[in-house]
Every structure is written in structure tokens, then in C-alpha cells.
Design a protein around this motif. Sequence first.
Motif, mmCIF file in Angstrom:
data_model
loop_
_atom_site.group_PDB
_atom_site.id
_atom_site.type_symbol
_atom_site.label_atom_id
_atom_site.label_comp_id
_atom_site.label_asym_id
_atom_site.label_seq_id
_atom_site.Cartn_x
_atom_site.Cartn_y
_atom_site.Cartn_z
ATOM 1 N N ALA A 192 -46.372 29.222 1.511
ATOM 2 C CA ALA A 192 -47.403 30.145 2.002
ATOM 3 C C ALA A 192 -46.730 31.268 2.775
ATOM 4 O O ALA A 192 -45.625 31.114 3.285
ATOM 5 N N SER A 193 -47.423 32.380 2.863
ATOM 6 C CA SER A 193 -46.922 33.533 3.604
ATOM 7 C C SER A 193 -48.116 34.274 4.177
ATOM 8 O O SER A 193 -49.166 34.351 3.536
ATOM 9 N N ILE A 194 -47.954 34.802 5.380
ATOM 10 C CA ILE A 194 -49.048 35.554 5.988
ATOM 11 C C ILE A 194 -48.468 36.670 6.852
ATOM 12 O O ILE A 194 -47.396 36.524 7.442
ATOM 13 N N ASN A 195 -49.154 37.800 6.874
ATOM 14 C CA ASN A 195 -48.755 38.954 7.682
ATOM 15 C C ASN A 195 -49.675 39.083 8.883
ATOM 16 O O ASN A 195 -50.849 38.733 8.819
ATOM 17 N N TYR A 196 -49.126 39.626 9.969
ATOM 18 C CA TYR A 196 -49.930 40.011 11.130
ATOM 19 C C TYR A 196 -49.223 41.186 11.797
ATOM 20 O O TYR A 196 -48.027 41.401 11.589
ATOM 21 N N ASP A 197 -49.987 41.950 12.539
ATOM 22 C CA ASP A 197 -49.447 43.143 13.183
ATOM 23 C C ASP A 197 -49.334 42.950 14.684
ATOM 24 O O ASP A 197 -50.188 42.311 15.307
ATOM 25 N N VAL A 198 -48.278 43.548 15.255
ATOM 26 C CA VAL A 198 -48.139 43.614 16.713
ATOM 27 C C VAL A 198 -48.249 45.085 17.061
ATOM 28 O O VAL A 198 -47.418 45.909 16.656
#
Length: 191
Positions: free
Chosen positions: A181-187
Motif C-alpha cells: 500500500a502507499s498513501i500521500n499526505y501534505d505538510v
Amino acid sequence: MMKIKVDKRGAMEMSMGTIVVLVLSMSLLILGLVLIKSIFTGAKYNVETMNKKVEGEIGKLFVEDKRMVVYLANQQLDAKGGQEWGVAFGVHNTIRGVAGVSKFKYSVDINSPEDVKRNCQISSKEALSWIRAGRTGDLGITPGDIGTDIIRYSIPEGAPLCLIRYTVDVKDPVNPGALYASINYDVNILP
């Protein structure tokens, strides 16, 4: 020769005063230790309660076919420089036919190093150095269960105001090298 008269009452009063001071000191020490123990016990309880609530909220985010979620509103962390922040994520073990605990290895990286260099005027190495704990790790998860962890950030004072997209990749424990699995998030660094 002259004899000196010794007053034994004075010696007895002094020793009684010393005993009283010692008893009071020990009482205060014991009360202080009991107070400190109760404070730490309450703090430990609060942290455990918060962890359970976060894990419960992560569990609610999963739908049947999702393997991974990040516990952030709109997949974005709004962070200010000079403070510490955390990003909680969860991995759902949907692997069938494997008994026992599967070890899922994860790593955090920059999604687009070119964007970080162009928009933030820093290197991806510097942006990755803001991760204080949880850059890599592993989660032991039994089939059907959810494992959680936290990626902890320490954004330095004076960090550039910009948006950085991070990616969490989880490797498949059954097929080494394959992505589970892979997931993106922003800072988003705020003033």
C-alpha cells in the motif's frame, strides 16, 4: 577547681525538636512522592486514552477495500515552525491464507523532490530531516487487524512557508519487494 553545671533538660529539648523535624520532613517527603506518582499515573492514563481514541478513529476511516489510511483532515498537516507534530496512519492486513503475524515494513519519502527544491528552496534531504521519529519501521499485524504508528515531525523555526508532499510506502510481507500500500499526505508549513 570549679564545677560546671550541665542542664540535662536543654539537651532533651533539643533532641525532641530534632525528632519532630525529622518526622515532619519524612512526612512531607512521602506526601511529595505520592503526589508525583499520582501525577504521572494520570498523565500515563491520558496518553493511553488518547492513543486508543486515535486508533478507534483510524479504524473508522477504513472501508472494505482500503489497505491504508492517514489520520489527517484532507490528508494535510498544517504545521508551524518551531513546534512538533505527528501524523498517525494505519495499515489493514487483508492478506488471506497466512497464519499468525505478518511484518509490514514501511518508509516515508518525499513524493516529488523537484517540487520541494523549486517551491520550498530546500533539498529533499532537509525536508526528510524534519522527521524526528517514524521515518522507517515495521508493524506486526495479524490477518484482518489494523496496525497503527505515528510519524513525528519537528519543523525548525524559520522553515520556508511551502507545501511538501510526503509518501508512506508499505512493503508486502508475502512478496518481498512488492508494494502492499502507499498513501500521500501534505505538510503545509505556516507562518
